[in-house]
Design an enzyme around this catalytic site. Structure first.
Site, short mmCIF file in Angstrom:
data_model
loop_
_atom_site.label_atom_id
_atom_site.label_comp_id
_atom_site.label_asym_id
_atom_site.label_seq_id
_atom_site.Cartn_x
_atom_site.Cartn_y
_atom_site.Cartn_z
N HIS A 529 10.12 17.63 -3.07
CA HIS A 529 10.99 17.10 -4.12
C HIS A 529 12.32 17.86 -4.19
O HIS A 529 13.37 17.30 -3.87
CB HIS A 529 10.27 17.15 -5.47
N HIS A 534 16.90 16.90 -3.56
CA HIS A 534 17.95 17.43 -4.42
C HIS A 534 18.88 18.40 -3.69
O HIS A 534 20.11 18.22 -3.66
CB HIS A 534 17.34 18.15 -5.62
N HIS A 720 13.44 10.13 -2.41
CA HIS A 720 13.37 10.77 -3.73
C HIS A 720 12.49 9.98 -4.68
O HIS A 720 11.68 10.54 -5.41
CB HIS A 720 14.76 10.94 -4.34
N ASN A 724 9.29 11.50 -6.70
CA ASN A 724 9.66 11.83 -8.07
C ASN A 724 8.92 11.00 -9.11
O ASN A 724 8.32 11.54 -10.04
CB ASN A 724 11.17 11.66 -8.29
N ILE A 873 17.72 11.97 -11.43
CA ILE A 873 16.89 12.69 -12.39
C ILE A 873 16.06 13.71 -11.64
O ILE A 873 15.84 13.54 -10.43
CB ILE A 873 15.98 11.75 -13.20
#
Length: 873
Positions: A529, A534, A720, A724, A873
Site C-alpha cells: 500500500h 503512495h 491502489h 486500499n 486517500i
C-alpha cells in the site's frame, strides 16, 4: 494550427460597440470560480473584505494573450488585450458552502488583428484567493469559441512575483507550440520549479521540488523519537517527497523540523495549493476523523479495561452496539449550514448505529467463516493484499539473504510436512504448477531481532499452499522462524506447523495462521500500500509539474491520476508514518516500519509494476502469445489478476490511442524536449537512489512511452484501489487480519499452552492486537477505506472540456465503454458458483477492481468498489 484556423473562422461578425467615439470589437466571456466561503474557518471575513476591495476598484482582471499574432515590441510574445474585469462581483452572493459562481466579462478584441486567444493573465486585487475553474469565450452568435480549463487557486497579486497565466485547452508538443505562447510556456514551468527557492514554502507558493524523507522524527524529544533520513544514501534509499522548506531540527540539522500547534490541528502542511483537498474532500476527511475518534472514545468508555479483549464477543461488540438515533427529517435543514457529511456522520438520522463501527463485510453474513482454512487461503488471491503470493518453483523454499551475513536461511519445511495433505508427491505438484507460497521470510528476517526487542513478539513466516482441482488453495504448512540466539550468522531457528482439525492442534494451527496474518498485514500496509503506490508515485507528480507544461498532451493524460496524492502523503508524514505515529503504534515493525520499507525499496523495479510483468515475476502467469496480454494465468480463478488484466488492457488501449494521436513516430518521442527532461528527472531525481538500475526504460520509442504511462496510471488507480479499499471489509475485524503479535507460540507445559488448550480464543486475543490499538487501527482503516463524495473515478474527468482535440475525446469514450463492459464481466464472474475464489466462505464478492462507472456522482462511503483515478486517500 487547424484548430486555430477554425476558431478564426468563427469570429466573423464579432460585436461592435461604441467606446470613446470609436467603434471597438468585443467578445463576451463567462468565468466560473469558487469564492472563499463560511466553511473556511481561517478567514471568515474574506467575503466582506473582497467586496470592500471591489468597491475601491481593486478588482479581478483578465487579459487575453493571442496565440496567433505576435507583438514584436514584446519579444515576439502574443499580443495582449486591454484588461477586462469580472462583472457584478458585489451583487453576487457568496454561498455558505463551497459552490461555484458564474461571472460575465467583456473583452476588447479584434480577431482580424489580434487572432485567436491562446492564454490569459489573471490578476486578483482582492483580499483573498478564489478557485478559478474555467473561462469560456463566445462568438457573436453565443456559441463557445475558446475554452480555458483552469482548476487552480488564484491568490492576491502581492503573493506572486510573476503573472498567473492560464492556457486554452488545446494541447501542443513543445516544438509545435505557437511562437506567441512559447515564452509563456517556458516561464510557467520555471515558476513551478521555484528556481531553487529557499526557506519555508507557504500555501500560496506553487513550487514543486524534491526532498528526502527527513521529517519523520523528532530527535529533540530524545533518541526514541529520532528516525533515520530515508533517501539520498545506499543504506536507506527511498523515493523523494515534496519539498516544504521547513527549517532544520534544532537537535539534528539533517532532520527537518516538524509542525506544531495550530498547523497540526488544521492539517496545515505545505503542498502546492492546487494539490490540496477540495473543500468537500477536506470536510469529508474531517467528518470521518471526528467520527472515528468518537467511536474510539465511546467504546473505551464502555469498558473499564481498555487493554485487552476478553472474548470474541468483546470484539463483536464494537459493531453490535445499541445506541441509535431515530429516523426523522428534523436535521435536513442543517445540511445547508455546515457540510452535510459532518452532519450525516455525527448526527445520524438514517437509523444506523451511533458511535459504533460499521460491520466489516468479512463477518457480516457469518461470524466464523474467517477462521476456515479456505478463507485464509482465498484472501491471498482476493483479499486486501493479493499481490504477494507466488508460485513455488523449487522445494524446499530457498532464501536470497546473504549467507555470509545471515547464515543458512533456507526453509526447514520437508516433503513429509506437506505430502500428507495432498494426493501426490512434491515433484508432481511442482511439475503441475500446483504449489504456491506466501513468503514473508527474507523481507522481515534482517529486522526481526530488533523488532522483537520492542513489545512485538513475532516470526518471519513462510506458508505453502496446494492448488486443488476446484481452483481453490489449500494451506499445507506454515513455517515460523526466529533469528538464531547465537547471532545472525548462525541462520534461523524454525518450526513447522501443519493443519489440524481438532483439539490443541487445531488451536495451535489457528495461532500459526494469526502470525502469518500479522506478517501479511504489516507487509500490506508498509509495502503493497504505502511504498508501492503512495510513495513511488509522488516523484512522478513532482516531475510532471516541473517538466511538462499544462499544454503538453502527456501532462493532460496523467494529471487526473495525481489528484490529492501529495496532500494525503503529506498528512501521512504528519500523523501516520512519523515517529510514534499511528502506523508505528498499530503495525508490528514499530519504530522500524519505514526503515524496513526502505530496505525493500532497494529491489523496487518500475517495469515490474506493470501487472503482466508482476504476474510473470511471481510465477502466477506464464508467457502465452495466444492470450490478450501475452500471458496465461496459472490459477484461472485468481480474482485480482483476472479483473486486473482486463483493467490493465483497457488502460493500455486508451493510452495507446491517446498517445498515437500526438506521437506518430518514435522520432516524435525522441525529439520531445519536455518529455525527455521529464523522464530524465524521474530517474535521476525523483527515484535518484535507483538511477543506475538497468531496467529503466530509455524513453526512445512510442512503446516506451505507452508502457510507462500505462504503468503509472495502473499504480495510481487500479493497483491502489485493490490494496486500499479492501482494508475495512477484511481488516476492520482484527482477528481476521491482526497487525501485531505480542507473545510467541506457547510451548507445551507452560501456563500459556494450558490457556490455549482451555480457552483458544482468549489465548489468541492475548497474542494479537490489544483493544486500545485495535480501536486506533480500525478507526484509521475506516477512514482510508471510504470514498469521498467528490471522488473522480477511472474513465471520468472533472470536466468534459479538458481538451479540444476530438480524437482523444472519442478515445476516452471508448475507454469508458470498455470499463462498463468490464463491470458486467466482473458481475457475471461473481455470480458464477464454479468460481469459488470470487466470494469464498465469507460470501464477500470481489469488487475491489469493479470500476463503478455508474457512481460518478454518488455520496461515497464504504462501498468496497470503485477505482478512483488517483491515490486520493
Amino acid at each position: 494550427m487547424e484548430d486555430l484556423s477554425a476558431a478564426m473562422a468563427k469570429t466573423k461578425g464579432v460585436t461592435m460597440v461604441e467606446l470613446n467615439g470609436n467603434k471597438t470589437k468585443t467578445i463576451k466571456g463567462r468565468v466560473v470560480l469558487m469564492k472563499k466561503n463560511l466553511t473556511d474557518m481561517t478567514d471568515p471575513a474574506a467575503s466582506l473584505l473582497d467586496r470592500v476591495r471591489e468597491l475601491l476598484h481593486h478588482r479581478v482582471s483578465l487579459q487575453l494573450i493571442s496565440a496567433t499574432q505576435v507583438d514584436f515590441a514584446n519579444w515576439k510574445r502574443g499580443k495582449l488585450s486591454m484588461p477586462a474585469y469580472l462583472e457584478d462581483w458585489v451583487a453576487t452572493l457568496v454561498p455558505i458552502t463551497a459552490k461555484e459562481a458564474t461571472y460575465s466579462i467583456t473583452f476588447e478584441w479584434d480577431a482580424e488583428t489580434m487572432g485567436v486567444p491562446g492564454a490569459f493573465i489573471v490578476r486578483n486585487h482582492h483580499h483573498s484567493q478564489f478557485y478559478l475553474k474555467n473561462v469560456t469565450l463566445y462568438d457573436d452568435h453565443g456559441s463557445p469559441w475558446v475554452h480555458f480549463d483552469c482548476n487552480s487557486w488564484v491568490y492576491p497579486t502581492n503573493r506572486y512575483t510573476y503573472n498567473r497565466i492560464f492556457f486554452s485547452n488545446k494541447s501542443y508538443l513543445p516544438s509545435e507550440t505557437p511562437e506567441a505562447l512559447r515564452d509563456y510556456r517556458m516561464e510557467e514551468l520555471e515558476n513551478l520549479r521555484g528556481n531553487g527557492r529557499k526557506g519555508e514554502l507557504k500555501e500560496w507558493d506553487r513550487v514543486y521540488d524534491y526532498a528526502y524523507y527527513n521529517d519523520l522524527g523528532s530527535p529533540e524529544l530524545g533518541q526514541g523519537h529520532a528516525r533515520p533520513v530515508l533517501g539520498g544514501s545506499d543504506k536507506y534509499p527511498y523515493p523523494r517527497r515534496g519539498k516544504t522548506g521547513r527549517a532544520p531540527n534544532r537537535k539534528d540539522p539533517n532532520t527537518e523540523s516538524r509542525l506544531h500547534g495550530l498547523d497540526v490541528i488544521f492539517l496545515n502542511i505545505y503542498v502546492p495549493r492546487d494539490e490540496r483537498f477540495s473543500t468537500v474532500k477536506f470536510w469529508d476527511f474531517l467528518a470521518y476523523f471526528v467520527k472515528a475518534v468518537s467511536q474510539t472514545m465511546g467504546t473505551v468508555l464502555d469498558d473499564h479495561n481498555i487493554l485487552e479483549f476478553h472474548s470474541i464477543q468483546d470484539v463483536l461488540n464494537l459493531y453490535e452496539g445499541h445506541i441509535k438515533l431515530p429516523k426523522n427529517d428534523t436535521l435536513k435543514g442543517i445540511r445547508d449550514v455546515i457540510p452535510w457529511t459532518l452532519v450525516k456522520e455525527l448526527l445520524r438520522n438514517d437509523g444506523e448505529k451511533f458511535m459504533k463501527f460499521p460491520i466489516p463485510a468479512v463477518i457480516k453474513e457469518d461470524k466464523n467463516a474467517w477462521r476456515t482454512d479456505e478463507e485464509f487461503a482465498r484472501e491471498t488471491l482476493a483479499g486486501l493484499n493479493p499481490v504477494v503470493i507466488s508460485r513455488l518453483r523449487e522445494f524446499p523454499p530457498t532464501s536470497k539473504l546473504d549467507p555470509e551475513e545471515y547464515g543458512d536461511q533456507h526453509s526447514s519445511i520437508r516433503k513429509d510436512d506437506i505430502e500428507k495433505n495432498m494426493d501426490r508427491s512434491v515433484k508432481q505438484a511442482l511439475d503441475e504448477n500446483r504449489l504456491f507460497i506466501l513468503d514473508h521470510h527474507d523481507g522481515l528476517m534482517p529486522y526481526l531481532r530488533r523488532i522483537n526487542s520492542t513489545s512485538t513478539k513475532t516470526y518471519a513466516t513462510r506458508t505453502i499452499f496446494f492448488l486443488q482441482d476446484d481452483g481453490t488453495l489449500k494451506p499445507l504448512a506454515i513455517e515460523l522462524s526466529l533469528p538464531h540466539p547465537q547471532g545472525d550468522k548462525h541462520g534461523s531457528v524454525s518450526k513447522v506447523f501443519t493443519p489440524e482439525n481438532d483439539g490443541i492442534g487445531k488451536s495451535v494451527w489457528q495461532l500459526a495462521k494469526a502470525y502469518v496474518g500479522v506478517n501479511d498485514s504489516g507487509y500490506h500496509q508498509l509495502i503493497s500500500h504505502w511504498l508501492n503506490t503512495h510513495a513511488v508515485v509522488e516523484p512522478f507528480i513532482i516531475a510532471s509539474n516541473r517538466q511538462l507544461s499544462v499544454l503538453h498532451p502527456i501532462y493532460k493524460l496523467l494529471h487526473p491520476h495525481f489528484r490529492d496524492t501529495m496532500n494525503i502523503n503529506a498528512l501521512a508524514r504528519m500523523l501516520l508514518i512519523n515517529a510514534n505515529g499511528i502506523v508505528e503504534l498499530t503495525v508490528y515493525p514499530r519504530k522500524y516500519a519505514l526503515e524496513m520499507s526502505s530496505a525493500i525499496y532497494k529491489s523496487w523495479n518500475f517495469t515490474e509494476q506493470a501487472l503482466p510483468a508482476d504476474l510473470l515475476k511471481r510465477g502466477m502467469a506464464v508467457k502465452d502469445s495466444r492470450s490478450p496480454n501475452g500471458i496465461s494465468l496459472v490459477i484461472k480463478d485468481y480474482p485480482f489478476a483476472v479483473d486486473g488484466l482486463e483493467i490493465w488492457s483497457a488502460i493500455e488501449t486508451w493510452v495507446t490511442e491517446y498517445s498515437s494521436f500526438y506521437y506518430p513516430s518514435d522520432t516524435a518521442v525522441q525529439t520531445d524536449s519536455e518529455l525527455q527532461s521529464w523522464w530524465e528527472e524521474i530517474r535521476n531525481e525523483g527515484h535518484g537512489d535507483l538511477k543506475d538500475k538497468p531496467w529503466w526504460p530509455e524513453m526512445r520509442t512510442k512503446h516506451d512511452l505507452i508502457q510507462a504511462c500505462t504503468t503509472i496510471i495502473w499504480m495510481a488507480s487500479a493497483l491502489h484501489a485493490s490494496v486500499n479499499f479492501g482494508q475495512y471489509p477484511y481488516a476492520g475485524y482484527l482477528p481476521n487480519r491482526p497487525t501485531v503479535s505480542r507473545r510467541f507460540m506457547p510451548e507445551s507445559g507452560t501456563k500459556e499452552y494450558a490457556e490455549l488448550e482451555k480457552n483458544p480464543d482468549k489465548a489468541l486475543l492475548k497474542t494479537i492486537t490489544p483493544q486500545d490499538q485495535t480501536m486506533i487501527g480500525v478507526s484509521l482503516i475506516e477512514i482510508l477505506s471510504r470514498h469521498s463524495a467528490d471522488e473522480i473515478y477511472l474513465g471520468q474527468r472533472d470536466t468534459l472540456e479538458w481538451t479540444s482535440d476530438e480524437k482523444p475525446l472519442a478515445a476516452l469514450e471508448r475507454f469508458r465503454d470498455r470499463l462498463i463492459e468490464i463491470e458486467k464481466n466482473i458481475a457475471t464472474r461473481n455470480s458464477d458458483s464454479n468460481l469459488k475464489n470470487r466470494t469464498g466462505p465469507v460470501n464477500v464478492p470481489y469488487t475491489l477492481l469493479y470500476p463503478n462507472t455508474s457512481d460518478y456522482s454518488g455520496e461515497g462511503g464504504l462501498t468496497g468498489m470503485g477505482i478512483p483515478n488517483s491515490i486520493s486517500i
